[in-house]
Design a protein around this motif. Structure first.
Motif, PDB file in Angstrom:
ATOM      1  N   ARG A 123     -48.827  32.641 -51.862  1.00 52.67           N
ATOM      2  CA  ARG A 123     -48.178  31.819 -50.834  1.00 52.67           C
ATOM      3  C   ARG A 123     -49.236  31.161 -49.936  1.00 52.67           C
ATOM      4  O   ARG A 123     -49.139  29.978 -49.617  1.00 52.67           O
ATOM      5  N   TYR A 124     -50.230  31.930 -49.554  1.00 50.11           N
ATOM      6  CA  TYR A 124     -51.277  31.413 -48.654  1.00 50.11           C
ATOM      7  C   TYR A 124     -51.994  30.205 -49.271  1.00 50.11           C
ATOM      8  O   TYR A 124     -52.158  29.172 -48.618  1.00 50.11           O
ATOM      9  N   VAL A 125     -52.412  30.327 -50.541  1.00 48.81           N
ATOM     10  CA  VAL A 125     -53.194  29.223 -51.119  1.00 48.81           C
ATOM     11  C   VAL A 125     -52.328  28.000 -51.384  1.00 48.81           C
ATOM     12  O   VAL A 125     -52.813  26.861 -51.305  1.00 48.81           O
ATOM     13  N   CYS A 161     -60.576  30.625 -55.152  1.00 49.52           N
ATOM     14  CA  CYS A 161     -60.396  31.674 -56.167  1.00 49.52           C
ATOM     15  C   CYS A 161     -59.628  32.856 -55.584  1.00 49.52           C
ATOM     16  O   CYS A 161     -60.043  33.444 -54.580  1.00 49.52           O
ATOM     17  N   VAL A 162     -58.512  33.195 -56.218  1.00 49.20           N
ATOM     18  CA  VAL A 162     -57.700  34.353 -55.837  1.00 49.20           C
ATOM     19  C   VAL A 162     -57.895  35.418 -56.913  1.00 49.20           C
ATOM     20  O   VAL A 162     -57.637  35.162 -58.087  1.00 49.20           O
ATOM     21  N   PHE A 163     -58.376  36.588 -56.543  1.00 48.32           N
ATOM     22  CA  PHE A 163     -58.521  37.622 -57.560  1.00 48.32           C
ATOM     23  C   PHE A 163     -58.561  39.012 -56.931  1.00 48.32           C
ATOM     24  O   PHE A 163     -58.802  39.176 -55.732  1.00 48.32           O
ATOM     25  N   GLY A 164     -58.317  40.015 -57.772  1.00 55.12           N
ATOM     26  CA  GLY A 164     -58.501  41.415 -57.423  1.00 55.12           C
ATOM     27  C   GLY A 164     -59.159  42.099 -58.602  1.00 55.12           C
ATOM     28  O   GLY A 164     -59.552  41.434 -59.557  1.00 55.12           O
ATOM     29  N   CYS A 165     -59.285  43.401 -58.565  1.00 52.91           N
ATOM     30  CA  CYS A 165     -59.861  44.144 -59.690  1.00 52.91           C
ATOM     31  C   CYS A 165     -58.984  45.351 -60.005  1.00 52.91           C
ATOM     32  O   CYS A 165     -58.296  45.874 -59.128  1.00 52.91           O
ATOM     33  N   GLY A 166     -59.034  45.787 -61.259  1.00 51.29           N
ATOM     34  CA  GLY A 166     -58.224  46.912 -61.686  1.00 51.29           C
ATOM     35  C   GLY A 166     -58.742  48.238 -61.153  1.00 51.29           C
ATOM     36  O   GLY A 166     -59.949  48.441 -61.000  1.00 51.29           O
ATOM     37  N   LYS A 176     -55.753  18.262 -50.422  1.00 50.69           N
ATOM     38  CA  LYS A 176     -55.871  17.211 -51.439  1.00 50.69           C
ATOM     39  C   LYS A 176     -57.236  17.333 -52.128  1.00 50.69           C
ATOM     40  O   LYS A 176     -58.267  17.395 -51.472  1.00 50.69           O
ATOM     41  N   GLY A 177     -57.216  17.410 -53.454  1.00 51.71           N
ATOM     42  CA  GLY A 177     -58.463  17.511 -54.213  1.00 51.71           C
ATOM     43  C   GLY A 177     -58.909  18.925 -54.521  1.00 51.71           C
ATOM     44  O   GLY A 177     -59.909  19.132 -55.217  1.00 51.71           O
ATOM     45  N   ASP A 178     -58.180  19.932 -54.028  1.00 49.84           N
ATOM     46  CA  ASP A 178     -58.531  21.328 -54.309  1.00 49.84           C
ATOM     47  C   ASP A 178     -58.239  21.693 -55.765  1.00 49.84           C
ATOM     48  O   ASP A 178     -57.312  21.163 -56.389  1.00 49.84           O
ATOM     49  N   VAL A 179     -59.018  22.645 -56.280  1.00 49.72           N
ATOM     50  CA  VAL A 179     -58.670  23.350 -57.515  1.00 49.72           C
ATOM     51  C   VAL A 179     -58.555  24.827 -57.146  1.00 49.72           C
ATOM     52  O   VAL A 179     -59.494  25.424 -56.611  1.00 49.72           O
ATOM     53  N   ILE A 180     -57.374  25.392 -57.399  1.00 50.84           N
ATOM     54  CA  ILE A 180     -57.085  26.787 -57.035  1.00 50.84           C
ATOM     55  C   ILE A 180     -56.901  27.599 -58.309  1.00 50.84           C
ATOM     56  O   ILE A 180     -56.126  27.224 -59.192  1.00 50.84           O
ATOM     57  N   VAL A 181     -57.604  28.709 -58.408  1.00 45.92           N
ATOM     58  CA  VAL A 181     -57.528  29.579 -59.583  1.00 45.92           C
ATOM     59  C   VAL A 181     -56.943  30.928 -59.192  1.00 45.92           C
ATOM     60  O   VAL A 181     -57.441  31.581 -58.270  1.00 45.92           O
ATOM     61  N   MET A 201     -54.069  26.861 -61.200  1.00 43.75           N
ATOM     62  CA  MET A 201     -54.103  27.376 -62.568  1.00 43.75           C
ATOM     63  C   MET A 201     -54.171  28.892 -62.585  1.00 43.75           C
ATOM     64  O   MET A 201     -54.600  29.530 -61.621  1.00 43.75           O
ATOM     65  N   ILE A 202     -53.744  29.448 -63.711  1.00 44.58           N
ATOM     66  CA  ILE A 202     -53.779  30.893 -63.958  1.00 44.58           C
ATOM     67  C   ILE A 202     -54.787  31.145 -65.078  1.00 44.58           C
ATOM     68  O   ILE A 202     -54.779  30.442 -66.101  1.00 44.58           O
TER      69      ILE A 202
END
Length: 489
Positions: free
Chosen positions: A441-443, A373-378, A449-454, A346-347
């Motif tokens: 690409r990595y995530v 969780c994939v994130f960065g900061c401004g 199976k069963g992961d939730v990726i944000v 999800m985004i």
């Protein structure tokens, strides 16, 4: 052209110099846009005060100058004094566009979180029921088929009235809009006869030198909406409910899980299955029905309760409510993107610690195998936000992929290093992949199976800002590119 007296008809003012006879050609508040024969409204900004440049503004063609204090104007130019020029601009703008808000019903939504999603929910349900609805908010302004990217949650008053006028011209019967505390404090929404005002929730935010001086001021500004609407709909479960609603002059209805709520949610059940996260619950009180929505979490119950309460006042049928709630979506707000039957991707726009904590805590309740969780900061923003977001993700995610967001004029690696300071206060696992597409690409490649990726932080944004240039970058496009490249391996 408008008569000067016609524009001033709802304002308290004093004429210091000149005459109110005649007409003006335009209403202007930006000194770079002065035209011959216009009325110019002086605004004191953080860096520029047009009160100090009235002689140049008059020389450029302004016929009438509206100001908060006596200023120099040449002979032949009319000077009008008002107590607050931002308030004056709002009422003058409404008059300039012939009071368009009085030609439709305006619904205003305020709160720390939930404004955008609730706005789209209300619009989606009402349109499903056959109404033509305009929208004004953080992501965009929608007028019929036209989508205009937004710069502020609540635009300057002149643009609000211009958008209203265009909505009326396009046949809109209603407008649903986000109303920020800044917008209320700066009188951008002054003079709008809100049919319904909505309060979602309140938490410390937007407090600082160029925003609100204190939490109390922040709450008080939110409360201004409920002295400017016919009906208020408010979240009675919020701990600051009474603080925000203090002094309200509107009729009031409430939503929440509380027994006291007019629209009460109960029997909430989280629904999770491959490729799907949602929630269902029962509404009682002024309505009696079961609801299921395709957006996860307890906060989705609150958002949908508000939408249901609003739509009751527009005689939307139970069938239309249920059908619309199942399909309504908001770009970049818990937006599920189908990539696999094994895991969920999800985004979401969560770009500060409070929003990220709320999101990750909600997703934790679905008991994923791993929460990634994939994130960065401004760049060129508070370092504290980086430390806090790193710490939140470290505590709540099973794996964090630290990447780049909008680095602006900073080096991406420097920002990542700051995030790691917060991460290292926790036991959370993390890796760093500076290139955002490579992080995605990595995530996807390593999803289990069963992961939730944000993918957090970018949400509806379709660009990446680097050294003053906005380069095209939409995470939906990146995902599709990655999937295509993986399929060709």
């Amino acid at each position: 052209m408008k008569t000067i007296t016609g524009l001033l008809e709802r304002l308290d003012y004093r004429v210091i110099d000149g005459s109110l006879d005649g007409e003006i050609s335009a209403l202007v508040y930006d000194s770079r846009k002065v035209t011959e024969g216009c009325m110019f409204v002086c605004i004191k900004g953080a860096a520029y005060d047009s009160h100090e440049h009235t002689e140049e503004i008059a020389a450029a063609g302004a016929r009438v100058i509206v100001a908060e204090r006596p200023v120099k104007v040449p002979e032949g130019v009319t000077l009008v004094l008002v107590d607050d020029s931002r308030y004056a601009l709002a009422l003058l703008s409404a008059a300039w566009f012939d009071y368009p808000a009085e030609k439709m019903k305006v619904i205003g939504i305020t709160g720390t979180k939930g404004k955008t999603t609730t706005t789209f929910m209300v619009k989606g349900i009402l349109e499903h029921a056959g109404y033509k609805v305009g929208l004004m908010g953080t992501i965009e302004i929608i007028i019929g088929e036209e989508h205009i990217p937004a710069c502020n949650t609540t635009p300057e008053s002149y643009f609000i009235q211009e958008y209203f006028a265009r909505m009326v011209e396009a046949g809109c019967e209603l407008c649903v809009m986000e109303v920020s505390s800044q917008g209320l404090m700066m009188h951008r929404t002054a003079g709008i006869p809100f049919e319904i005002g909505i309060f979602t929730n309140l938490a410390p935010d937007h407090i600082g030198p160029n925003e609100h001086a204190s939490f109390e001021e922040y709450a008080a500004c939110k409360g201004m909406l409920f002295r400017q609407c016919r009906l208020g709909i408010a979240n009675i479960d919020d701990e600051h409910f009474h603080m925000v609603l203090d002094g309200h002059t509107c009729e009031l209805e409430t939503i929440g899980f509380s027994e006291a709520a007019d629209y009460r949610a109960s029997n909430m059940e989280l629904i999770g299955r491959p490729g799907y996260l949602g929630v269902k619950y029962h509404v009682s009180g002024k309505l009696d029905m079961d609801v299921e929505i395709d957006i996860p979490g307890r906060f989705s119950v609150y958002n949908s309760l508000v939408a249901i309460a609003v739509c009751e006042h527009f005689k939307v049928s139970e069938d239309d409510l249920k059908a619309a709630l199942r399909v309504v979506k908001t770009k970049g707000r818990i937006e599920l993107v189908k990539v696999s039957d094994d895991f969920i991707l999800m985004i979401d726009y969560a770009h500060n610690a409070m929003a990220l904590e709320s999101l990750l805590s909600t997703l934790r309740e679905y008991h994923p195998k791993r929460l990634v969780c994939v994130f960065g900061c401004g760049g060129n923003r508070s370092k504290l936000r980086r430390y806090e977001m790193g710490e939140v993700s470290g505590k709540l995610a099973d794996l964090t992929v630290i990447t780049s967001d909008n680095p602006r004029f900073e080096e991406p690696q420097d920002i990542i290093n700051d995030i790691k300071i917060g991460m290292e206060k926790t036991d959370g696992k993390y890796i760093e992949i500076c290139d955002r597409k490579e992080a995605i690409r990595y995530v996807i490649e390593h999803g289990e199976k069963g992961d939730v990726i944000v993918l957090a932080g970018k949400g509806h944004e379709d660009y990446q800002e680097i050294k003053g240039v906005k380069y095209p970058m939409d995470e939906r496009v990146l995902i599709q590119e990655v999937l295509k490249e993986l399929s060709e391996k």
